[in-house]
Design an enzyme around this catalytic site. Structure first.
Site, PDB file in Angstrom:
ATOM      1  N   ILE A  49      -1.356 157.692  21.653  1.00 10.52           N
ATOM      2  CA  ILE A  49      -2.111 157.809  22.911  1.00 10.52           C
ATOM      3  C   ILE A  49      -1.539 158.940  23.746  1.00 10.52           C
ATOM      4  CG2 ILE A  49      -2.827 156.643  25.031  1.00 10.52           C
ATOM      5  CD1 ILE A  49      -2.338 153.982  23.670  1.00 10.52           C
ATOM      6  N   ASP A  79       9.764 155.032  39.182  1.00  8.36           N
ATOM      7  CA  ASP A  79       8.925 156.117  38.656  1.00  8.36           C
ATOM      8  C   ASP A  79       7.453 155.839  38.977  1.00  8.36           C
ATOM      9  OD1 ASP A  79       8.515 158.557  37.417  1.00  8.36           O
ATOM     10  OD2 ASP A  79       8.550 157.749  35.381  1.00  8.36           O
TER      11      ASP A  79
HETATM   12  P1  ATP Z   1       6.466 160.328  31.659  1.00 10.16           P
HETATM   13  O1  ATP Z   1       7.208 160.048  30.415  1.00 10.16           O
HETATM   14  O2  ATP Z   1       6.875 161.573  32.302  1.00 10.16           O
HETATM   15  O3  ATP Z   1       6.440 159.123  32.552  1.00 10.16           O
HETATM   16  P2  ATP Z   1       3.792 159.743  30.936  1.00 10.16           P
HETATM   17  O4  ATP Z   1       3.667 158.685  31.978  1.00 10.16           O
HETATM   18  O5  ATP Z   1       2.600 160.566  30.663  1.00 10.16           O
HETATM   19  O6  ATP Z   1       4.970 160.693  31.270  1.00 10.16           O
HETATM   20  P3  ATP Z   1       4.262 157.693  28.995  1.00 10.16           P
HETATM   21  O7  ATP Z   1       4.522 156.693  30.064  1.00 10.16           O
HETATM   22  O8  ATP Z   1       5.178 157.722  27.843  1.00 10.16           O
HETATM   23  O9  ATP Z   1       4.271 159.145  29.555  1.00 10.16           O
HETATM   24  O10 ATP Z   1       2.796 157.485  28.496  1.00 10.16           O
HETATM   25  C1  ATP Z   1       2.220 158.295  27.509  1.00 10.16           C
HETATM   26  C2  ATP Z   1       0.735 158.069  27.505  1.00 10.16           C
HETATM   27  O11 ATP Z   1       0.430 156.736  27.095  1.00 10.16           O
HETATM   28  C3  ATP Z   1       0.072 158.265  28.840  1.00 10.16           C
HETATM   29  O12 ATP Z   1      -1.142 158.947  28.639  1.00 10.16           O
HETATM   30  C4  ATP Z   1      -0.181 156.872  29.324  1.00 10.16           C
HETATM   31  O13 ATP Z   1      -1.328 156.841  30.139  1.00 10.16           O
HETATM   32  C5  ATP Z   1      -0.410 156.112  28.032  1.00 10.16           C
HETATM   33  N1  ATP Z   1      -0.016 154.703  28.179  1.00 10.16           N
HETATM   34  C6  ATP Z   1       1.195 154.222  28.532  1.00 10.16           C
HETATM   35  N2  ATP Z   1       1.213 152.888  28.578  1.00 10.16           N
HETATM   36  C7  ATP Z   1      -0.038 152.471  28.246  1.00 10.16           C
HETATM   37  C8  ATP Z   1      -0.693 151.188  28.112  1.00 10.16           C
HETATM   38  N3  ATP Z   1      -0.039 150.044  28.327  1.00 10.16           N
HETATM   39  N4  ATP Z   1      -1.996 151.170  27.766  1.00 10.16           N
HETATM   40  C9  ATP Z   1      -2.667 152.313  27.543  1.00 10.16           C
HETATM   41  N5  ATP Z   1      -2.121 153.534  27.634  1.00 10.16           N
HETATM   42  C10 ATP Z   1      -0.828 153.629  27.972  1.00 10.16           C
END
Ligand code: ATP
Length: 323
Positions: A41, A157
């Site tokens: 994703i 965060d």
């Molecule tokens: P950072 O690491 O800087 O916080 P980020 O928030 O984009 O960046 P992640 O939190 O690792 O990175 O998320 C990566 C991707 O996965 C994002 O596009 C986020 O919207 C998606 N994502 C995270 N958790 C979920 C979830 N529970 N359901 C659906 N999508 C998710």
């Protein structure tokens, strides 16, 4: 024995966690083989998120484990954060389902959020949020954050990328995982020398900005007040459709925030009460920032703006459209 520790854990207190944790954690341990991973994703700073399946649709955040020498510290931090995560049950918080805790397979399994993040709505799709909609979203964020803080958990965060909107319902993700994030992040090359990923800075309260040092973000003085500051930035994004200090280089933002200069609200089309909330959340002195229960009651008291009525648009119809 294990059984005793497990039953004790029903009324566990934070002060006790190190001893009991390893035993009661078993309950949350998901064998890696049971997980089905589908497509990626997205990739964040410290892990990759997959759409997956484990008794239904889930999101699996697979952590990047870098060097072997990091394993112990990383595993301990990870376990601590998982222990925090599992204490959360709230409508507006993503549902934690379990974790894989055998290095090098460290993963966090949560429910899969439907809908899009506020970031996608605001910055990518350029969706406009009316003041009323913004208030409703902000109320739900305050509810979820108030719950976290009441349980003694800091988000650390909070940002629009970590807030989903599922059919009008706010779901906050990524809380309590910041140390693991940072631990891994300090090893990789994204961001600049201070370890500042793009879009992160404008969520940082002055006391955090002033504490920024290269590769030391693990030790930043996060607090409930710094979460409230970040909420202020989310509130600004909802209302203005862009980041504060938009287009300015990191050094300029650091200099201004550190000295207590706030972004100009001159071009912001919002009522006094709405701007006041922003200014309070962004108070230079952390003690002057409201807490989430206070924010919630302030948001609830805001007058609901009625839609502008045109002569061709009968009053009762415009009323019902305003929801
Ligand atoms: P950072 O690491 O800087 O916080 P980020 O928030 O984009 O960046 P992640 O939190 O690792 O990175 O998320 C990566 C991707 O996965 C994002 O596009 C986020 O919207 C998606 N994502 C995270 N958790 C979920 C979830 N529970 N359901 C659906 N999508 C998710």
């Amino acid at each position: 024995g294990g059984a005793r520790a497990d039953s004790l854990d029903l009324n566990s207190h934070d002060s006790r966690w190190p001893r009991q944790n390893s035993l009661s954690m078993k309950e949350w341990d998901i064998p890696y083989d049971e997980l089905k991973l589908f497509e990626v994703i997205g990739a964040g700073r410290f892990g990759t998120v997959y759409r997956g399946s484990w008794h239904g649709a889930v999101a699996v955040k697979l952590l990047h484990v870098h060097s072997l020498s990091d394993h112990c510290a990383q595993l301990d931090t990870f376990k601590h954060e998982v222990a925090t995560f599992r204490k959360t049950r709230h409508e507006n918080l993503v549902l934690f389902m379990g974790a894989c805790m055998k290095p090098p397979r460290l993963a966090i399994v949560t429910s899969l959020c439907k809908g899009m993040t506020l970031y996608t709505h605001i910055h990518l799709r350029k969706d406009k949020f009316t003041a009323n909609k913004s208030v409703i979203v902000a109320q739900q964020i305050s509810q979820g954050m108030g719950y976290l803080h009441a349980r003694g958990i800091l988000h650390k965060d909070l940002k629009t990328k970590n807030i989903f909107l599922e059919n009008g319902k706010v779901v906050i993700t990524d809380f309590g995982l910041f140390s693991v994030t940072k631990l891994c992040f300090s090893n990789n090359a994204r961001g600049d020398s201070l370890g500042i990923p793009p879009g992160w800075l404008c969520y940082l309260a002055p006391e955090l900005v002033r504490a920024l040092r290269p590769h030391a973000s693990l030790h930043l003085p996060f607090s409930k007040c710094t979460d409230v500051y970040a909420f202020g930035t989310v509130w600004y994004e909802l209302l203005c459709g862009e980041y504060p200090f938009k287009g300015q280089p990191p050094e300029a933002i650091i200099w201004q925030v550190g000295k207590g200069v706030k972004p100009s609200l001159a071009n912001m089309q919002a009522s006094r009460d709405i701007k006041d909330i922003l200014m309070l959340c962004w108070s230079y002195r952390s003690a002057e920032r409201p807490d989430f229960p206070h924010l919630l009651s302030t948001l609830e008291k805001l007058p609901r703006k009625r839609l502008a009525r045109s002569p061709s648009h009968p009053v009762h119809l415009s009323r019902s459209a305003d929801s």
